[in-house]
Design a protein around this motif. Structure first.
Motif, mmCIF file in Angstrom:
data_model
loop_
_atom_site.group_PDB
_atom_site.id
_atom_site.type_symbol
_atom_site.label_atom_id
_atom_site.label_comp_id
_atom_site.label_asym_id
_atom_site.label_seq_id
_atom_site.Cartn_x
_atom_site.Cartn_y
_atom_site.Cartn_z
ATOM 1 N N ASN A 1 0.811 -1.221 0.000
ATOM 2 C CA ASN A 1 0.000 0.000 0.000
ATOM 3 C C ASN A 1 0.845 1.272 0.000
ATOM 4 N N ALA A 2 2.143 1.143 -0.309
ATOM 5 C CA ALA A 2 3.030 2.308 -0.404
ATOM 6 C C ALA A 2 3.256 2.630 -1.879
ATOM 7 N N ASN A 3 2.770 3.766 -2.328
ATOM 8 C CA ASN A 3 2.873 4.177 -3.727
ATOM 9 C C ASN A 3 3.927 5.265 -3.875
ATOM 10 N N VAL A 4 4.693 5.199 -4.983
ATOM 11 C CA VAL A 4 5.792 6.137 -5.209
ATOM 12 C C VAL A 4 5.488 7.004 -6.442
ATOM 13 N N TYR A 5 5.693 8.317 -6.289
ATOM 14 C CA TYR A 5 5.539 9.275 -7.384
ATOM 15 C C TYR A 5 6.805 10.109 -7.471
ATOM 16 N N TRP A 6 7.132 10.551 -8.728
ATOM 17 C CA TRP A 6 8.352 11.316 -8.973
ATOM 18 C C TRP A 6 7.997 12.741 -9.407
ATOM 19 N N LEU A 7 8.845 13.686 -9.020
ATOM 20 C CA LEU A 7 8.666 15.078 -9.382
ATOM 21 C C LEU A 7 9.999 15.653 -9.859
ATOM 22 N N LYS A 8 9.905 16.581 -10.849
ATOM 23 C CA LYS A 8 11.076 17.337 -11.290
ATOM 24 C C LYS A 8 10.730 18.809 -11.119
ATOM 25 N N GLY B 1 17.603 18.543 -17.053
ATOM 26 C CA GLY B 1 18.320 18.892 -15.831
ATOM 27 C C GLY B 1 17.392 19.565 -14.825
ATOM 28 N N GLY B 2 17.719 19.433 -13.542
ATOM 29 C CA GLY B 2 16.903 20.045 -12.516
ATOM 30 C C GLY B 2 16.950 19.267 -11.203
ATOM 31 N N THR B 3 15.980 19.559 -10.367
ATOM 32 C CA THR B 3 15.930 18.925 -9.036
ATOM 33 C C THR B 3 14.836 17.854 -9.040
ATOM 34 N N TYR B 4 15.271 16.610 -8.753
ATOM 35 C CA TYR B 4 14.333 15.482 -8.756
ATOM 36 C C TYR B 4 14.064 15.041 -7.301
ATOM 37 N N THR B 5 12.846 14.682 -7.047
ATOM 38 C CA THR B 5 12.457 14.107 -5.746
ATOM 39 C C THR B 5 11.481 12.957 -5.986
ATOM 40 N N CYS B 6 11.404 12.054 -5.007
ATOM 41 C CA CYS B 6 10.368 11.007 -5.039
ATOM 42 C C CYS B 6 9.505 11.153 -3.784
ATOM 43 N N GLN B 7 8.253 10.794 -3.936
ATOM 44 C CA GLN B 7 7.304 10.907 -2.818
ATOM 45 C C GLN B 7 6.603 9.556 -2.640
ATOM 46 N N VAL B 8 6.556 9.086 -1.399
ATOM 47 C CA VAL B 8 5.843 7.844 -1.091
ATOM 48 C C VAL B 8 4.617 8.204 -0.266
ATOM 49 N N TRP B 9 3.481 7.521 -0.577
ATOM 50 C CA TRP B 9 2.270 7.849 0.162
ATOM 51 C C TRP B 9 1.346 6.636 0.228
ATOM 52 N N ASN B 10 0.488 6.633 1.211
ATOM 53 C CA ASN B 10 -0.634 5.704 1.322
ATOM 54 C C ASN B 10 -1.823 6.517 1.822
ATOM 55 N N SER C 1 11.337 12.569 -0.339
ATOM 56 C CA SER C 1 12.763 12.256 -0.240
ATOM 57 C C SER C 1 13.621 13.518 -0.226
ATOM 58 N N ASN C 2 14.912 13.292 -0.033
ATOM 59 C CA ASN C 2 15.917 14.332 -0.251
ATOM 60 C C ASN C 2 16.007 14.610 -1.755
ATOM 61 N N PRO C 3 16.490 15.763 -2.161
ATOM 62 C CA PRO C 3 16.582 16.069 -3.601
ATOM 63 C C PRO C 3 17.796 15.416 -4.260
#
Length: 483
Positions: free
Chosen positions: A416-423, A451-460, A467-469
């Motif tokens: 039940n832990a879902n991961v999403y990515w952001l730039k 190029g840029g700042t990437y992060t991942c987010q986990v949620w339920n 995450s850290n960048p």
């Protein structure tokens, strides 16, 4: 008299005849020399019907032979003659030998399975080096069923008997305690009315230490205790019924009765019930519990509850968490195979589970026995993980255009832990490739726009964490850092 011989050979007929004559000669009434009086001890000193007893004479240890008699010495009273001076020792049986007597060390006499008729005086005549010795002992065999009521002729005083606990559940223990006088000689417990087939055990407190004699109805789960109480372990449904105790006390006898009813612990287990069950709702509070939190499952339905049983999954003995009997005072709890120590029943047959773990996820079923029928209800619960911030690596990457970049998001792999990515706080480029349950991000053929700042987010449904960048720099081909 019958003679038991040792191994053949090594003894002449003259020697045997002389020993036989000596055996008769030492019978006391044929002896003319003075006899020294010696003590004889009985162990146990107060034998109970069916027990064994050993009579041991004192006196000199250098024994030629000895003769045991029931009563005063005579041929008709002679039990046996024992000749320890032979090698091996020999025993010759007399007119009073019953087959239960055996001679032993020091000319002792062992009698097996004593009966009431064994009561009386026993005399031993010992031929020792330089003379003769005589000793006597009286034994009284106490009837194992003396207190059985149906054998007693004197009046019996009625006494109360209490059961603790008074309302019993299958698998529990119970202690039955009689009242009456404390100066107890012995007592006998029965299932039902006093009779030999119904006898559980006889307990003789007047012995030191007290002794227990098991009867025909003894199952191995009964133990006598202080005050002639009876403790029964691991009750079964067949233990339901009347119990009678008959006490022999100083100056008379007492009798008491008590009825116990053992309630089936699994009566409400659903798979054992044949009658129709009404479907009832069950609510969970909170409805989406978080790992480490508590949850309370509350069934609906009728409030007049006899008992209820909770299960992990479908009703079965391996799935049984606990049975709760609110109809008892105070209510009682019987733990099942799936009990973890974190479950507690409560008002309305609710189930409270403390410190939830991820493997507590599943369907919970309750079966209620209510006045006039039974009810069943179930509820699924999903324990959500308490999420920690993911670890994103590498934290900083510099690549040239048209190369590939790969970033890893280390986080829970729970279902039940879902991961999403952001730039830069926005959705990642369309050409990005996700793998390993979205925990790995690959951007092929990068351009400077990637190029840029990437992060991942986990949620339920209960919580989320970011995450850290990871800083990605894309350089033109052929351009070195710093130019």
């Amino acid at each position: 008299m019958e003679r038991r011989q040792g191994p053949p050979g090594g003894r002449s007929s003259r020697q045997a005849a002389a020993l036989l004559a000596a055996a008769v000669l030492s019978s006391g009434f044929l002896l003319t020399q003075a006899q020294e009086e010696i003590p004889v001890t009985a162990e146990p000193p107060q034998p109970l019907q069916g027990q064994d007893i050993t009579l041991t004479p004192g006196g000199k240890p250098d024994i030629v032979q000895c003769v045991w008699n029931r009563g005063e010495p005579s041929l008709s009273n002679q039990i046996l003659t024992y000749i320890p001076s032979l090698s091996p020792p020999e025993q010759m049986e007399g007119a009073s030998f019953t087959g239960r007597e055996t001679a032993g060390p020091g000319c002792s006499l062992h009698i097996r399975n004593v009966i009431l008729n064994d009561t009386g005086t026993y005399t031993v005549l010992k031929t020792v080096r330089g003379g003769a010795e005589v000793g006597r002992v009286r034994i009284e065999v106490l009837a194992a069923i003396l207190s059985s009521g149906f054998l007693l002729t004197q009046a019996q005083e009625e006494i109360p008997v209490t059961a603790e606990p008074p309302q019993l559940l299958q698998g529990q223990d119970v202690t039955l305690t009689p009242g009456g006088k404390p100066d107890i000689v012995q007592c006998t417990w029965y299932r039902g009315e006093p009779s030999l087939p119904n006898q559980i055990l006889t307990y003789v407190l007047s012995f030191s230490p007290p002794e227990q004699l098991d009867g025909a109805n003894f199952t191995g789960r009964e133990t006598p205790g202080p005050g002639c109480s009876l403790h029964i372990r691991s009750l079964t449904l067949n233990d339901t019924g009347n119990y009678t105790v008959v006490k022999t006390v100083r100056g008379g006898a007492e009798v008491g009765h008590v009825h116990i009813e053992v309630l089936a612990a699994v009566l409400s287990s659903g798979f054992l019930l044949t009658q129709a069950q009404a479907e009832i709702p069950v609510t969970a509070e909170p409805p989406q519990p978080l790992q480490g939190q508590d949850v309370t499952l509350t069934p609906g339905g009728k409030l007049d509850i006899v008992q209820c049983t909770w299960y992990r999954g479908e009703p079965s003995l391996p799935n049984q968490i606990l049975t709760y009997v609110p109809s008892f005072s105070p209510p009682e709890q019987l733990d099942g195979a799936s009990f973890t120590g974190r479950e507690t029943p409560g008002p309305g047959c609710s189930l409270h589970i403390r410190s939830l773990m991820l493997n507590d996820t599943g369907t919970y079923t309750v079966v209620k026995t209510v006045r006039g029928g039974s009810e069943v209800g179930s509820v699924p619960i999903e324990v959500l993980e308490m999420l920690s911030p993911p670890n994103l690596w590498p934290e900083e990457v510099t690549v040239e255009e048209h190369e590939n970049i790969t970033i890893n998001c280390a986080t829970s792999k729970g279902s039940n832990a879902n991961v999403y990515w952001l730039k830069d706080g926005k959705p990642i480029p369309v050409k990005s490739v996700l793998s390993d349950l979205n925990r790995t991000l690959t951007v092929p053929d990068v351009s400077r726009d990637d190029g840029g700042t990437y992060t991942c987010q986990v949620w339920n449904p209960a919580n989320s964490a970011t995450s850290n960048p990871s800083y990605i720099t894309v350089m033109r081909v052929g351009i070195e850092n710093g130019q």
